[in-house]
Design an enzyme around this catalytic site. Structure first.
Site, short mmCIF file in Angstrom:
data_model
loop_
_atom_site.label_atom_id
_atom_site.label_comp_id
_atom_site.label_asym_id
_atom_site.label_seq_id
_atom_site.Cartn_x
_atom_site.Cartn_y
_atom_site.Cartn_z
N LEU A 1 0.54 -1.20 -0.15
CA LEU A 1 -0.32 0.19 0.01
C LEU A 1 0.81 1.17 0.57
O LEU A 1 1.13 1.84 0.73
CB LEU A 1 -0.74 -0.19 1.18
CG LEU A 1 -2.30 -0.49 1.21
CD1 LEU A 1 -1.82 -2.00 1.69
CD2 LEU A 1 -3.18 0.09 2.36
N GLU B 1 0.74 3.88 -2.97
CA GLU B 1 0.51 4.28 -4.04
C GLU B 1 1.68 5.63 -4.14
O GLU B 1 1.72 5.70 -5.69
CB GLU B 1 -0.49 5.46 -4.32
CG GLU B 1 -1.39 4.31 -3.75
CD GLU B 1 -2.19 3.74 -2.59
OE1 GLU B 1 -2.94 3.80 -1.98
OE2 GLU B 1 -1.29 4.41 -1.34
N PHE C 1 -8.59 6.86 -3.44
CA PHE C 1 -6.49 6.65 -3.33
C PHE C 1 -5.33 7.13 -3.85
O PHE C 1 -4.09 7.52 -3.71
CB PHE C 1 -6.67 4.81 -3.51
CG PHE C 1 -7.46 3.99 -2.35
CD1 PHE C 1 -8.59 5.04 -1.49
CD2 PHE C 1 -7.43 2.71 -1.96
CE1 PHE C 1 -9.17 4.32 -0.64
CE2 PHE C 1 -8.21 2.48 -1.28
CZ PHE C 1 -9.82 2.99 -0.75
N HIS D 1 -14.64 6.64 -1.48
CA HIS D 1 -15.34 5.62 -2.55
C HIS D 1 -15.90 5.55 -3.34
O HIS D 1 -15.83 5.01 -4.30
CB HIS D 1 -15.20 4.05 -1.25
CG HIS D 1 -14.39 3.66 -0.63
ND1 HIS D 1 -14.21 3.49 0.56
CD2 HIS D 1 -13.39 2.40 -0.89
CE1 HIS D 1 -13.12 3.21 1.51
NE2 HIS D 1 -12.90 1.87 0.43
#
Length: 658
Positions: free
Chosen positions: A396, A398, A424, A465
């Site tokens: 994780l 990015e 994200f 989201h």
């Protein structure tokens, strides 16, 4: 200092000295030029030269180095011509950035150097990508990247080391521990005593060296590089040193205790190495003076040549042309007889799979995209066909993964990075807007990266989201922003994005994944980026939209018998102004619709252009319809109220009747 020659002969030691003293003499000249106003700023590396020079000489010339502000010795040891360096410092045309950036904010693939940007840390993960490319191509190469002690507080430091460790990447991370981050001492930056203590936390080897001892730096880096070429893995090297001048000249050094300055002055890397060479009768003071005089002569000659260099030509067309790498679009043949009905999500998966088959240098990266197939199962089965080297699960991280994608591009690879959710991407924002987007304009390096962005609301997923964040990127020159609304376009535009050597933000609406089907050619085809389509023809009103907005407009028109023309932009950057103009010329009225919140949404840009360029064609005001200016709510009723569709019918009717 304890200098160990090991197998170095007299000629090699003299060469090392000559390369060590070069950056010092250049810097002394630059400080004079700064006072004379002939350069605008200078970040001094005086006192730290041994790290840059020793590290560079320890690597093969074909291996990449990623330096920072105080690493002039990397450039001089790689024999970058003085004239070009001085032109770069002056911002003239013979520099590496044509006056668009300063000091060491540039790269040179010819010299296998990738310079930094002002945001400390992003270069660390670019090194990961370069090293990954070496592994993928089975080349026994090391990559070396620098960080300061202050920059090691950045999240990019953690992410880059973590990714390098997980993927066993042959990267040497060199931390120049010079005691201060600008004026802030280390005890106010972090609480660990030594950076080598961080190594075990990442599962990597860590070594502490005297950064002012040129031979210790050279031998240590040489041995590490040779080892990791054979046994790829990252290594952390903490090089102890001191910055004898300010962070940059304007800041001075008043915050440094005098005793500390005196202590480190006695450890000067050049004076001590000179003493060693004289004691060992390798050099005489006369020979040292001759070497220095010759370097000064070269500097003065190169400066005279650089002063004759042309300033940047003020030409807006040239400036705009250099934002993107050239790309000649070639239409691939489409066999419409082989169309069959598939879902939106299957079209994306098919376009990705066929791109992997057509580009053997394409690497896919993202969280859970390998055996699991991604949270939406778009890459399900890809590992079986293409292997885990090309279909890579990522931590994780990015920012590090996007930076690694840029590193891959520098070595001639293509990459696709999947954001698990478009929301994200904020964790990788800096890499996108300051590295991917600007690198071609700055020094001509393209970023062959596609970032896939599962986006949008309507699925009850709440504030983190469901965001429509395409407007974050339409404001950033250097990015292309793509947003298909149907399966056929989704496949063809994804293929085009992967073909394109420029960074593409590719938005795909989650609500449409499994709810929308369409006829899609089974073969490998493309659709031009920047060309809109007319989804429905009409005479009373032009609705300019994209993504889910296309289906809202079509449904409204069909259910209510409205004679509206629906333009599907398909691409936001660049966007198709000609098609929009022609439609408004026919209908006389324009409404811009998008799912994004209204304030600051891309619709405002379109509406402004329409008002300016189509004013005499309009029979009414330009309307905008966007979603409510709140975060996206979770509750279904609240979400329905939030979405732009809730007021679309009212606004369309009002404008038609205007």
């Amino acid at each position: 200092m304890n200098y160990q020659k090991k197998k170095l002969n007299q000629k090699q030691l003299i060469s090392i000295y000559e390369k060590l003293v070069r950056p010092r003499i250049i810097e002394e000249k630059m400080l004079v030029l700064l006072r004379q106003g002939k350069i605008s700023k200078w970040f001094s590396g005086i006192g730290q030269e041994a790290i840059a020079v020793g590290s560079t000489l320890a690597l093969n010339k074909s291996e990449y180095i990623l330096p920072m502000h105080r690493n002039l010795g990397v450039f001089t040891a790689r024999e970058v011509p003085f004239k070009r360096l001085f032109s770069q410092f002056q911002g003239t045309m013979n520099g590496f950035t044509k006056g668009r950036d300063r000091s060491f904010h540039f790269g040179s693939n010819e010299h296998h150097i990738v310079g930094m940007i002002s945001h400390l840390g992003p270069q660390l993960s670019i090194a990961d990508g370069i090293a990954l490319a070496s592994k993928l191509s089975s080349k026994k190469e090391a990559t070396l990247v620098f960080s300061g002690d202050g920059g090691a507080s950045e999240g990019d430091f953690h992410e880059a080391l973590n990714v390098a460790s997980v993927w066993d990447l042959p990267v040497i991370f060199v931390i120049e521990n010079n005691g201060y981050g600008l004026s802030t001492p280390n005890n106010e930056q972090f609480r660990c005593i030594n950076f080598v203590d961080k190594g075990p936390g990442y599962g990597i080897d860590a070594i502490k060296i005297d950064g002012n001892n040129i031979l210790e730096v050279y031998h240590t880096i040489s041995e590490l590089a040779e080892d990791i070429r054979k046994n790829p893995r990252p290594v952390l090297v903490e090089a102890m040193t001191f910055r004898m001048r300010g962070h940059e000249e304007a800041s001075g050094t008043k915050y440094v205790p005098k005793d500390l300055m005196n202590e480190w002055a006695a450890k000067d890397p050049i004076e001590n190495f000179e003493k060693f060479l004289i004691e060992k009768k390798i050099l005489s003071r006369k020979k040292i003076s001759e070497i220095r005089a010759e370097i000064k002569k070269d500097i003065e000659k190169s400066l005279k040549e650089a002063y004759k260099d042309s300033p940047p030509t003020i030409n807006s067309e040239n400036e705009l042309n250099d934002v993107y790498a050239d790309h000649l679009y070639e239409q691939k043949p489409v066999d419409n007889s082989e169309k069959r009905e598939i879902r939106f999500i299957d079209a994306i998966s098919e376009g990705l799979r066929q791109s992997m088959e057509n580009h053997d240098n394409l690497v896919l990266m993202g969280q859970d995209i390998a055996e699991y197939g991604g949270v939406f199962k778009i890459t399900e089965g890809f590992v079986d066909q293409f292997g885990k080297e090309r279909v890579r699960n990522t931590p994780l991280c990015e920012s590090a993964i996007i930076g690694s994608a840029l590193g891959l591009s520098i070595k001639g690879y293509k990459s696709m990075v999947e954001m698990q959710f478009a929301d994200f991407v904020s964790c990788g924002f800096n890499q996108i807007v300051n590295n991917l987007a600007k690198i071609h304009y700055r020094w001509g390096q393209n970023a062959d990266v596609v970032v896939r962005m599962p986006t949008g609301a309507g699925v009850g997923a709440g504030p983190f989201h469901s965001q429509s964040n395409e407007a974050w990127f339409t404001h950033t020159p250097g990015l292309k922003v793509i947003y298909p609304s149907n399966p056929e376009d989704a496949k063809g535009l994804l293929i085009s994005a992967i073909d394109d050597p420029n960074p593409c933000m590719y938005f795909e609406h989650k609500y449409l994944y499994r709810s929308l089907k369409g006829n899609v050619p089974s073969g490998y085809y493309n659709i031009p980026i920047g060309k809109a389509s007319i989804s429905r023809e009409g005479k009373d009103l032009t609705v300019i939209t994209y993504g889910l907005g296309v289906h809202w407009a079509l449904q409204l028109a069909n259910d209510n018998g409205l004679d509206i023309e629906v333009i599907d932009l398909r691409t936001l950057i660049p966007w198709d102004k000609e098609t929009v103009y022609a439609s408004i010329k026919k209908t006389g009225k324009a409404l811009v619709l998008h799912e994004d919140t209204q304030t600051g949404g891309f619709g405002g840009e379109i509406a402004a252009w329409v008002s300016e360029k189509c004013f005499e064609l309009l029979d009414g005001p330009v309307y905008r319809v966007g979603s409510l200016d709140t975060p996206v709510p979770f509750n279904k009723e609240l979400e329905n109220n939030f979405l732009a569709i809730s007021e679309l019918r009212e606004k369309v009717t009002e404008l038609i009747e205007y």
